[in-house]
Design a protein around this motif. Structure first.
Motif, PDB file in Angstrom:
ATOM      1  N   PHE A  31      98.445   1.347  77.289  1.00 40.98           N
ATOM      2  CA  PHE A  31      97.468   2.197  76.606  1.00 40.98           C
ATOM      3  C   PHE A  31      98.120   3.284  75.739  1.00 40.98           C
ATOM      4  CE2 PHE A  31      94.964   6.245  77.356  1.00 40.98           C
ATOM      5  CZ  PHE A  31      94.225   6.135  76.191  1.00 40.98           C
ATOM      6  N   PRO A  32      99.087   4.075  76.273  1.00 43.13           N
ATOM      7  CA  PRO A  32      99.709   5.097  75.411  1.00 43.13           C
ATOM      8  C   PRO A  32     100.416   4.490  74.203  1.00 43.13           C
ATOM      9  CG  PRO A  32     100.203   5.498  77.725  1.00 43.13           C
ATOM     10  CD  PRO A  32      99.616   4.125  77.643  1.00 43.13           C
ATOM     11  N   TRP A  34      99.609   1.632  72.603  1.00 44.49           N
ATOM     12  CA  TRP A  34      98.577   1.272  71.628  1.00 44.49           C
ATOM     13  C   TRP A  34      98.051   2.510  70.909  1.00 44.49           C
ATOM     14  CZ3 TRP A  34      96.056  -1.964  76.017  1.00 44.49           C
ATOM     15  CH2 TRP A  34      96.588  -3.264  76.017  1.00 44.49           C
ATOM     16  N   GLN A  35      97.887   3.570  71.657  1.00 46.48           N
ATOM     17  CA  GLN A  35      97.311   4.796  71.106  1.00 46.48           C
ATOM     18  C   GLN A  35      98.244   5.427  70.073  1.00 46.48           C
ATOM     19  OE1 GLN A  35      96.576   7.982  73.997  1.00 46.48           O
ATOM     20  NE2 GLN A  35      94.485   8.143  73.230  1.00 46.48           N
ATOM     21  N   ALA A  40      94.898   0.204  68.020  1.00 43.42           N
ATOM     22  CA  ALA A  40      93.645   0.276  68.781  1.00 43.42           C
ATOM     23  C   ALA A  40      92.931  -1.067  68.827  1.00 43.42           C
ATOM     24  CB  ALA A  40      92.734   1.340  68.179  1.00 43.42           C
ATOM     25  N   ARG A  44      92.007  -2.857  72.294  1.00 44.08           N
ATOM     26  CA  ARG A  44      90.610  -3.078  72.676  1.00 44.08           C
ATOM     27  C   ARG A  44      90.341  -4.556  72.965  1.00 44.08           C
ATOM     28  NH1 ARG A  44      86.573  -0.250  68.594  1.00 44.08           N
ATOM     29  NH2 ARG A  44      85.103  -0.856  70.240  1.00 44.08           N
ATOM     30  N   ALA A  69      90.744   3.677  79.054  1.00 41.08           N
ATOM     31  CA  ALA A  69      91.623   3.299  77.942  1.00 41.08           C
ATOM     32  C   ALA A  69      90.806   2.709  76.790  1.00 41.08           C
ATOM     33  CB  ALA A  69      92.672   2.302  78.426  1.00 41.08           C
ATOM     34  N   SER A  70      89.860   1.843  77.136  1.00 42.85           N
ATOM     35  CA  SER A  70      89.004   1.246  76.119  1.00 42.85           C
ATOM     36  C   SER A  70      88.208   2.310  75.379  1.00 42.85           C
ATOM     37  CB  SER A  70      88.049   0.239  76.769  1.00 42.85           C
ATOM     38  OG  SER A  70      87.146  -0.280  75.826  1.00 42.85           O
ATOM     39  N   ARG A  72      88.976   5.499  74.902  1.00 41.44           N
ATOM     40  CA  ARG A  72      89.817   6.311  74.011  1.00 41.44           C
ATOM     41  C   ARG A  72      90.189   5.541  72.751  1.00 41.44           C
ATOM     42  NH1 ARG A  72      88.053   9.701  73.764  1.00 41.44           N
ATOM     43  NH2 ARG A  72      86.477   8.983  75.170  1.00 41.44           N
ATOM     44  N   LEU A  73      90.462   4.263  72.883  1.00 35.32           N
ATOM     45  CA  LEU A  73      90.807   3.457  71.712  1.00 35.32           C
ATOM     46  C   LEU A  73      89.588   3.269  70.812  1.00 35.32           C
ATOM     47  CD1 LEU A  73      93.103   0.771  73.395  1.00 35.32           C
ATOM     48  CD2 LEU A  73      93.807   2.737  72.020  1.00 35.32           C
ATOM     49  N   ALA A  76      89.084   6.389  68.846  1.00 35.20           N
ATOM     50  CA  ALA A  76      90.071   6.500  67.767  1.00 35.20           C
ATOM     51  C   ALA A  76      89.627   5.748  66.522  1.00 35.20           C
ATOM     52  CB  ALA A  76      91.427   5.970  68.246  1.00 35.20           C
ATOM     53  N   GLN A  77      88.772   4.754  66.710  1.00 32.54           N
ATOM     54  CA  GLN A  77      88.261   3.981  65.577  1.00 32.54           C
ATOM     55  C   GLN A  77      86.851   4.408  65.176  1.00 32.54           C
ATOM     56  OE1 GLN A  77      88.835  -0.133  67.028  1.00 32.54           O
ATOM     57  NE2 GLN A  77      90.569  -0.267  65.612  1.00 32.54           N
TER      58      GLN A  77
END
Length: 267
Positions: A31-32, A34-35, A40, A44, A69-70, A72-73, A76-77
């Motif tokens: 997760f970090p 990808w972030q 993202a 996802r 995690a999902s 937050r990603l 981000a979008q």
């Protein structure tokens, strides 16, 4: 290479129904990555496959972490509908498990999403709930408390309540300095510089942005140094130093005399 290995491990885990829990554990590590790397969409898609895959023990803590995690990603979008749905589900799982520290993370995420949608009263409610949990947790939640104080400070700044915002930022700064978290320290210094610029205290704004730049430079965070230089350009514009402003906005310092004065002010 590590990224490819993680992808392969996730794909393998999903191909075997008994390894879905392992896939969820991998997500917490990826997760970090990808972030930070702006992946993202990839993240996802993997998380969606994991959450919809049969098998596993149904461990609520693992599922909550994957949902968080999902969320937050998705945020981000700009997909706040999915972000809110998944974060609310994560929060319910963590409440069932009694994990109060994780609940703070979910409430922080929900508050940030609300703020990004300009739902500031809703954001404040989530932040207050998180801070109440931090009060119960004491020292265990120092960093989470500091993050919430920063977020509250930003809400106050947006509302033009600059003294309240400055106080909240100062409280958070003390926590992060004690913890040795230089990146968070630079973020707050930059925020304090923005308040000084907003209120017309150009000397303080310049000092805060320079300090933020120095910290970002020390830790090698290029994006942060760019933001600090751009903000210094805004100070130069306010001071009608147009040539210096152009240099700052191009990512460069002004000529040597100004840089000498700058370095003499370093703490």
């Amino acid at each position: 290479a590590d990224h490819d290995n993680f992808r392969a491990a996730l794909t393998w885990a999903l191909s075997r129904r008994t390894n879905v829990d392992d896939a969820m554990r991998l997500i917490t590590h990826l997760f970090p990555f990808w972030q930070v790397r702006g992946l993202a969409t990839e993240g996802r898609e993997f998380i969606k496959d994991v959450l919809s895959h049969p098998g596993g023990t149904g461990d609520s803590t693992l599922r909550a972490a994957a949902l968080h995690a999902s969320a937050r990603l998705a945020a981000a979008q700009g997909d706040f509908e999915t972000a809110n749905d998944h974060e609310q589900r994560a929060l319910r799982h963590w409440r069932e498990c009694g994990d109060r520290l994780a609940q703070v993370e979910a409430l922080t995420g929900l508050g940030n999403d609300s703020a990004d949608r300009s739902a500031y009263d809703e954001a404040e409610r989530y932040y207050r709930q998180g801070l109440e949990l931090c009060d119960d947790l004491g020292d265990l939640a120092d960093r989470q408390r500091a993050a919430l104080l920063i977020n509250q400070g930003t809400l106050k700044r947006r509302a033009g309540q600059f003294d309240a915002a400055r106080s909240l930022y100062d409280q958070a700064l003390s926590v992060y300095r004690a913890a040795g978290d230089r990146r968070a320290e630079a973020v707050i210094l930059n925020n304090l510089g923005c308040i000084a610029l907003d209120t017309g205290d150009l000397d303080d704004a310049r000092s805060k942005f320079e300090s933020a730049h120095d910290v970002y430079e020390e830790i090698g965070f290029a994006r942060g140094t760019s933001v600090a230089l751009s903000n210094l350009g805004d100070v130069a514009l306010a001071e009608r130093r147009f040539d210096d402003a152009a240099r700052y906005h191009q990512g460069r310092f002004p000529p040597a005399p100004d840089r000498t004065r700058r370095r003499s002010r370093r703490p």
